[in-house]
Design a protein around this motif. Structure first.
Motif, PDB file in Angstrom:
ATOM      1  N   THR A 106      23.750   6.073 -25.728  1.00  0.00           N
ATOM      2  CA  THR A 106      23.260   7.115 -26.634  1.00  0.00           C
ATOM      3  C   THR A 106      24.029   6.999 -27.945  1.00  0.00           C
ATOM      4  N   LYS A 107      23.607   7.729 -28.968  1.00  0.00           N
ATOM      5  CA  LYS A 107      24.322   7.687 -30.234  1.00  0.00           C
ATOM      6  C   LYS A 107      25.762   8.162 -30.050  1.00  0.00           C
ATOM      7  N   ASN A 138      19.592   0.204 -24.999  1.00  0.00           N
ATOM      8  CA  ASN A 138      19.534   1.340 -25.899  1.00  0.00           C
ATOM      9  C   ASN A 138      20.927   1.678 -26.408  1.00  0.00           C
ATOM     10  N   PHE A 139      21.048   1.861 -27.718  1.00  0.00           N
ATOM     11  CA  PHE A 139      22.339   2.166 -28.324  1.00  0.00           C
ATOM     12  C   PHE A 139      23.441   1.276 -27.724  1.00  0.00           C
ATOM     13  N   GLN A 144      27.762   5.125 -27.139  1.00  0.00           N
ATOM     14  CA  GLN A 144      27.219   3.775 -27.132  1.00  0.00           C
ATOM     15  C   GLN A 144      27.836   2.961 -25.994  1.00  0.00           C
ATOM     16  N   LYS A 155      13.127   7.809 -35.404  1.00  0.00           N
ATOM     17  CA  LYS A 155      14.572   7.928 -35.589  1.00  0.00           C
ATOM     18  C   LYS A 155      15.132   6.589 -36.081  1.00  0.00           C
ATOM     19  N   GLN A 161      16.547  -1.041 -28.536  1.00  0.00           N
ATOM     20  CA  GLN A 161      16.316   0.110 -29.404  1.00  0.00           C
ATOM     21  C   GLN A 161      17.646   0.639 -29.908  1.00  0.00           C
ATOM     22  N   GLN A 162      17.791   0.709 -31.232  1.00  0.00           N
ATOM     23  CA  GLN A 162      18.984   1.258 -31.887  1.00  0.00           C
ATOM     24  C   GLN A 162      20.245   0.534 -31.401  1.00  0.00           C
ATOM     25  N   ASP A 210      21.091   5.619 -36.816  1.00  0.00           N
ATOM     26  CA  ASP A 210      22.005   6.757 -36.677  1.00  0.00           C
ATOM     27  C   ASP A 210      21.388   7.886 -35.865  1.00  0.00           C
ATOM     28  N   ASP A 211      20.187   7.665 -35.344  1.00  0.00           N
ATOM     29  CA  ASP A 211      19.428   8.668 -34.592  1.00  0.00           C
ATOM     30  C   ASP A 211      19.041   9.856 -35.465  1.00  0.00           C
ATOM     31  N   LYS A 212      18.910   9.589 -36.767  1.00  0.00           N
ATOM     32  CA  LYS A 212      18.462  10.617 -37.700  1.00  0.00           C
ATOM     33  C   LYS A 212      16.971  10.436 -37.971  1.00  0.00           C
ATOM     34  N   ASN A 232      14.818  -0.520 -35.004  1.00  0.00           N
ATOM     35  CA  ASN A 232      15.942   0.230 -35.563  1.00  0.00           C
ATOM     36  C   ASN A 232      17.291  -0.357 -35.175  1.00  0.00           C
TER      37      ASN A 232
END
Length: 471
Positions: free
Chosen positions: A213-214, A251-252, A217, A451, A278-279, A454-456, A301
Motif C-alpha cells: 500500500t502507499k 502493488n506499491f 510499500q 490515482k 500498479q503504483q 502517490d495514491d493521490k 502509474n
C-alpha cells in the motif's frame, strides 16, 4: 676371510643405522618449502541458526598437514581480531591469534568457532562475516565465516511448494535462491521487506501476489545494508517470472539495486497479462529495469528509473503501460541505452525469429539526461511480416525523430518534462512535476486509473502525463 665378512656386516649395519637416523631426523624436521600443502575440512563455516535471542553457537573444522614432515604455522588468526563477533579456539587455546603452531606430519588440528550476536541490535547487517587466516611458509589460506546478524526470516535455497503468505513481522533474507513452484501462490502482505543475497534470484514458476500500500510499500533489494554498498546496482539478481508463471500482481512495490529488476519470459498460458504492476517503482538496476521476452505485462502509474536499460522488450508480446514515467540519468549506472527499446525478433540458435507485438503506451514520459548521451530514448525495431502494433497515445519523449514503426497520437517530442529536482552529483532524483507550466500538465487522455503513484487523485478533467499528477 672371517675378518672381511665381519667388516662387511659392520658397514651394512652402519649404513642401515645412518639411514634410519637420517629418516628419523627428516621426519622430525619442519618442511619449509612454499609448495608444502595443507587442506581444510571446509572452506566456509556457516551458522544457519535463526536467532530469536542472543545466539551462541559453536562449530569446528580441521586443518590437515598432508606432508610427510612437520609443518610450522606462523600464525592462525581471526581477521577481525578481538572486535569480531566470532571467537576461535585452536587446539584448546582460546585466542584471536595463535603463533608458531606445530603440526605433525599427516596430522590435523581442530579450530572451534563460536559466534555471539544480539539479533535485536539496530544497525547490524543481515549477514555477519569474517575469516580465519592461516599463514605458513609464506602462504596464506582462508576459511570464511558467515552468520546471521539481525533477526529475520532466513531462507536458503528455499522452494515454496504450497500456498503461503508472508507477514511483515520480520524481514525476509534470501540466500542461494527462492523459487515459487508451479501452481503455487506466494502472497506478500503490506510492509514486507525482502533482502536477497548477491547470488539469490527470486524465481516465480507459480504466482506472486504483492499487496503493498502507499503507507506500507513492499521492498525488494539486496542484503548489503552497510553505507558503501546499500545503494549499489547489481547487488542481487532480481525477480524472474518464468515459463509457467501466471496471474502475478505487484502493488506499491519497490524493486531496486538489482542486476535485472524484473524479467518475464513467455506469454501467460491463460491469455491474460502475465504480470500486472500498479503504483510500483523499479530503480537502479544495472542491466535492465524491466526485461520482457515474448511476454505480457500491464503496468500503470509506475516509475522506472536510472537503469542500464529501463525497459527492454524482445521478441514481441502484449504490453500496456499507462501513466508511467521512464527516465534515466547517469547515477550509479551510466546512461548509454534508450529508456525504451522494443522489437519483435531475436536470434535463436543463430537464426532470426520474429513474432507479433501489441504494445500501447499511454500518458507516459520517456526521458533521459540532457545533452547528446542518448539522442533517441525510444527505439522501436521491426522484422518480418508478423502483426506489429505499437501505439503512443498522449506521451512525452526525447527523440530526434518520432519512433519508427509506431502509431503516434497527441504526443510531445523533445520538450523537457520539468521534473521537480534532478541533481546527479548529489544523486537526488525527484520526478514529480511541480511546475504548473510543465508540458505534460493536463495533456493526458482519460482512462480508468484515477490515482497516481502517490495514491493521490488524478484530475477530474484531462490527467497529467507521467506517474505523478501535479497537485
Amino acid at each position: 676371510s672371517k675378518q672381511q665378512v665381519a667388516k662387511l656386516i659392520y658397514y651394512c649395519v652402519f649404513i642401515v643405522t645412518c639411514c634410519f637416523l637420517f629418516s628419523s631426523c627428516n621426519k622430525d624436521s619442519f618442511i619449509s618449502s612454499a609448495d608444502a600443502a595443507i587442506s581444510t575440512s571446509t572452506d566456509i563455516v556457516k551458522f544457519d541458526t535463526v536467532f530469536t535471542s542472543i545466539g551462541s553457537v559453536t562449530q569446528s573444522f580441521r586443518i590437515n598437514n598432508t606432508n610427510d614432515q612437520k609443518l610450522l604455522f606462523n600464525s592462525i588468526k581471526l581477521a577481525g581480531g578481538d572486535a569480531s563477533s566470532f571467537k576461535i579456539n585452536i587446539n584448546g587455546l582460546p585466542a584471536s591469534q595463535v603463533s608458531n603452531v606445530e603440526l605433525a606430519a599427516n596430522d590435523s588440528l581442530y579450530v572451534f568457532v563460536t559466534v555471539r550476536i544480539d539479533p535485536n541490535l539496530s544497525g547490524l547487517p543481515f549477514i555477519v562475516k569474517d575469516s580465519i587466516e592461516i599463514n605458513y611458509n609464506g602462504n596464506k589460506r582462508f576459511v570464511q565465516l558467515e552468520a546471521y546478524g539481525q533477526n529475520a526470516n532466513f531462507l536458503r535455497n528455499g522452494v515454496i511448494v504450497e500456498d503461503r503468505t508472508w507477514n511483515n513481522n520480520l524481514p525476509y533474507v534470501i540466500l542461494g535462491s527462492l523459487q515459487v513452484d508451479t501452481n503455487v501462490t506466494l502472497t506478500i502482505d503490506p510492509g514486507c521487506k525482502i533482502y536477497s543475497h548477491a547470488n539469490a534470484p527470486i524465481l516465480v514458476d507459480g504466482t506472486l501476489i504483492v499487496n503493498g500500500t502507499k503507507a506500507q510499500q513492499v521492498t525488494f533489494t539486496g542484503d548489503r545494508l552497510d553505507e558503501d554498498y546499500k545503494d549499489l546496482p547489481a547487488s542481487w539478481p532480481g525477480i524472474y517470472f518464468r515459463e509457467f508463471s501466471k496471474d502475478n500482481s505487484l502493488n506499491f512495490t519497490v524493486i531496486k539495486n538489482a542486476y535485472r529488476g524484473v524479467v518475464s519470459e513467455y506469454l501467460a498460458g491463460n491469455g491474460g497479462p502475465k504480470v500486472t504492476m500498479q503504483q510500483c517503482i523499479v530503480d537502479n538496476a544495472y542491466d535492465a529495469g524491466l526485461l520482457f521476452v515474448n511476454s505480457s505485462f500491464d503496468i500503470n502509474n509506475s516509475l522506472i528509473t536510472n537503469c542500464g536499460s529501463n525497459i527492454s522488450i524482445i521478441l514481441g508480446g502484449n504490453y500496456r503501460l499507462t501513466n508511467c514515467t521512464v527516465a534515466s540519468y547517469s547515477a550509479y549506472v551510466p546512461h548509454k541505452n534508450p529508456v525504451l527499446s522494443a522489437n519483435n525478433f531475436a536470434l535463436i540458435n543463430g537464426s532470426p525469429v520474429s513474432t507479433g507485438i501489441n504494445a500501447v503506451f499511454e500518458n507516459c514520459i520517456f526521458w533521459g539526461e540532457e545533452g547528446n548521451v542518448v539522442e533517441d530514448e525510444v527505439i522501436i525495431d521491426k522484422q518480418g511480416t508478423d502483426p506489429f502494433k505499437v501505439f503512443f497515445n498522449n506521451c512525452l519523449y526525447k527523440a530526434t525523430n518520432d519512433p519508427a514503426n509506431s502509431v503516434i497520437t497527441a504526443s510531445i517530442r523533445n520538450i523537457d518534462p520539468m521534473f521537480d529536482s534532478v541533481d546527479v552529483s548529489k544523486r537526488l532524483f525527484d520526478f514529480h512535476i511541480s511546475n504548473t507550466s510543465g508540458p505534460g500538465i493536463n495533456r493526458g487522455v482519460i482512462n480508468n486509473f484515477l490515482k497516481d503513484l502517490d495514491d493521490k487523485n488524478r484530475n477530474i478533467g484531462m490527467p497529467d502525463i507521467g506517474c505523478y499528477e501535479q497537485q
